[in-house]
Motif scaffolding. Structure first.
Motif, PDB file in Angstrom:
ATOM      1  N   LYS A   1      16.907   5.363  -6.980  1.00  0.00           N
ATOM      2  CA  LYS A   1      17.518   5.902  -5.767  1.00  0.00           C
ATOM      3  C   LYS A   1      16.440   6.356  -4.771  1.00  0.00           C
ATOM      4  CE  LYS A   1      20.280   8.937  -7.642  1.00  0.00           C
ATOM      5  NZ  LYS A   1      21.324   9.964  -7.856  1.00  0.00           N
ATOM      6  N   ILE A   2      15.384   6.967  -5.284  1.00  0.00           N
ATOM      7  CA  ILE A   2      14.281   7.377  -4.406  1.00  0.00           C
ATOM      8  C   ILE A   2      13.604   6.157  -3.811  1.00  0.00           C
ATOM      9  CG2 ILE A   2      12.030   8.554  -4.342  1.00  0.00           C
ATOM     10  CD1 ILE A   2      13.200  10.381  -6.599  1.00  0.00           C
ATOM     11  N   PHE A   3      13.453   5.097  -4.602  1.00  0.00           N
ATOM     12  CA  PHE A   3      12.860   3.858  -4.078  1.00  0.00           C
ATOM     13  C   PHE A   3      13.731   3.285  -2.961  1.00  0.00           C
ATOM     14  CE2 PHE A   3      12.719  -0.740  -3.896  1.00  0.00           C
ATOM     15  CZ  PHE A   3      11.391  -0.923  -3.534  1.00  0.00           C
TER      16      PHE A   3
ATOM     17  N   ILE B   1       0.840  -1.208   0.000  1.00  0.00           N
ATOM     18  CA  ILE B   1       0.000   0.000   0.000  1.00  0.00           C
ATOM     19  C   ILE B   1       0.874   1.256   0.000  1.00  0.00           C
ATOM     20  CG2 ILE B   1      -1.652   1.343   1.358  1.00  0.00           C
ATOM     21  CD1 ILE B   1      -2.886  -1.370   2.180  1.00  0.00           C
ATOM     22  N   MET B   2       1.938   1.248   0.778  1.00  0.00           N
ATOM     23  CA  MET B   2       2.851   2.396   0.793  1.00  0.00           C
ATOM     24  C   MET B   2       3.516   2.565  -0.577  1.00  0.00           C
ATOM     25  SD  MET B   2       2.638   3.818   3.790  1.00  0.00           S
ATOM     26  CE  MET B   2       0.917   3.434   3.557  1.00  0.00           C
ATOM     27  N   LEU B   3       3.861   1.457  -1.204  1.00  0.00           N
ATOM     28  CA  LEU B   3       4.490   1.506  -2.522  1.00  0.00           C
ATOM     29  C   LEU B   3       3.542   2.098  -3.563  1.00  0.00           C
ATOM     30  CD1 LEU B   3       7.040   0.740  -4.120  1.00  0.00           C
ATOM     31  CD2 LEU B   3       6.005  -1.498  -4.510  1.00  0.00           C
ATOM     32  N   ILE B   4       2.270   1.773  -3.461  1.00  0.00           N
ATOM     33  CA  ILE B   4       1.273   2.251  -4.425  1.00  0.00           C
ATOM     34  C   ILE B   4       0.891   3.710  -4.167  1.00  0.00           C
ATOM     35  CG2 ILE B   4      -1.132   1.929  -5.163  1.00  0.00           C
ATOM     36  CD1 ILE B   4      -0.706  -1.084  -4.666  1.00  0.00           C
TER      37      ILE B   4
ATOM     38  N   PHE C   1      13.151   5.357   0.035  1.00  0.00           N
ATOM     39  CA  PHE C   1      11.812   5.022   0.516  1.00  0.00           C
ATOM     40  C   PHE C   1      11.841   3.719   1.313  1.00  0.00           C
ATOM     41  CE2 PHE C   1       8.288   2.172  -0.697  1.00  0.00           C
ATOM     42  CZ  PHE C   1       7.216   2.799  -0.077  1.00  0.00           C
ATOM     43  N   ALA C   2      12.474   2.690   0.763  1.00  0.00           N
ATOM     44  CA  ALA C   2      12.544   1.386   1.436  1.00  0.00           C
ATOM     45  C   ALA C   2      13.385   1.477   2.713  1.00  0.00           C
ATOM     46  CB  ALA C   2      13.118   0.334   0.488  1.00  0.00           C
TER      47      ALA C   2
ATOM     48  N   LEU D   1       6.044  10.729  -3.613  1.00  0.00           N
ATOM     49  CA  LEU D   1       7.429  11.195  -3.524  1.00  0.00           C
ATOM     50  C   LEU D   1       7.983  11.556  -4.897  1.00  0.00           C
ATOM     51  CD1 LEU D   1       8.890   8.703  -0.896  1.00  0.00           C
ATOM     52  CD2 LEU D   1       8.343  11.125  -0.555  1.00  0.00           C
ATOM     53  N   LEU D   2       7.665  10.732  -5.895  1.00  0.00           N
ATOM     54  CA  LEU D   2       8.164  11.006  -7.242  1.00  0.00           C
ATOM     55  C   LEU D   2       7.588  12.302  -7.814  1.00  0.00           C
ATOM     56  CD1 LEU D   2       8.050   7.444  -8.858  1.00  0.00           C
ATOM     57  CD2 LEU D   2      10.059   8.675  -8.013  1.00  0.00           C
TER      58      LEU D   2
END
Length: 104
Positions: free
Chosen positions: A79-81, A54-57, A84-85, A63-64
Motif C-alpha cells: 500500500k505504501i508502494f 533511484i527514488m525506489l532505492i 509512493f508511485a 518511507l518504510l
C-alpha cells in the motif's frame, strides 16, 4: 533541514526531530536525483525510468523506516508502494506540464 532536526532533538522534541530529518533525507535524494533530467542525450522515458529506480532505492525504504506509516504486513508495504508511485506520477506530471509551459 538536518540542522533544524538537530536543534529540535536537543530541545527534546524527538518526534518532530525525526520527522524533520526524514523530510530532509527525502529532499536531499529527490534534489540529487533531479540532475538526471539534465542528461540531454537520454530520452525522457529513460531519464524518468532511471529517476524512478533511484527514488525506489532511496525514498521508498526511507518511507518504510520513517515511522510515518503503520507496517504490520507485506500488504502494508505494498500500500505504501502504491501511494509512493501515485504521488510520483502526480508530481512527475505536474512538473512535466510546468516545464512545457515555461520552456518557451
Amino acid at each position: 533541514m538536518s540542522g533544524i532536526a538537530l536543534l529540535l532533538y536537543f530541545q527534546g522534541k524527538y518526534s518532530d526531530a525525526k520527522g524533520t530529518f526524514v523530510a530532509s533525507l527525502i529532499a536531499f535524494f529527490v534534489g540529487a536525483a533531479s540532475i538526471i533530467y539534465n542528461i540531454e542525450h537520454w530520452s525522457l522515458i529513460k531519464r524518468s525510468g532511471v529517476h524512478f529506480i533511484i527514488m525506489l532505492i532511496t525514498i521508498y525504504p526511507i518511507l518504510l523506516l520513517s515511522g510515518w506509516f503503520t507496517i504490520t504486513s507485506v500488504f502494508d508495504a505494498v500500500k505504501i508502494f502504491i501511494l509512493f508511485a501515485f504521488v510520483g506520477i502526480i508530481l512527475w506530471s505536474l512538473f512535466f506540464i510546468l516545464a512545457r509551459i515555461f520552456s518557451w
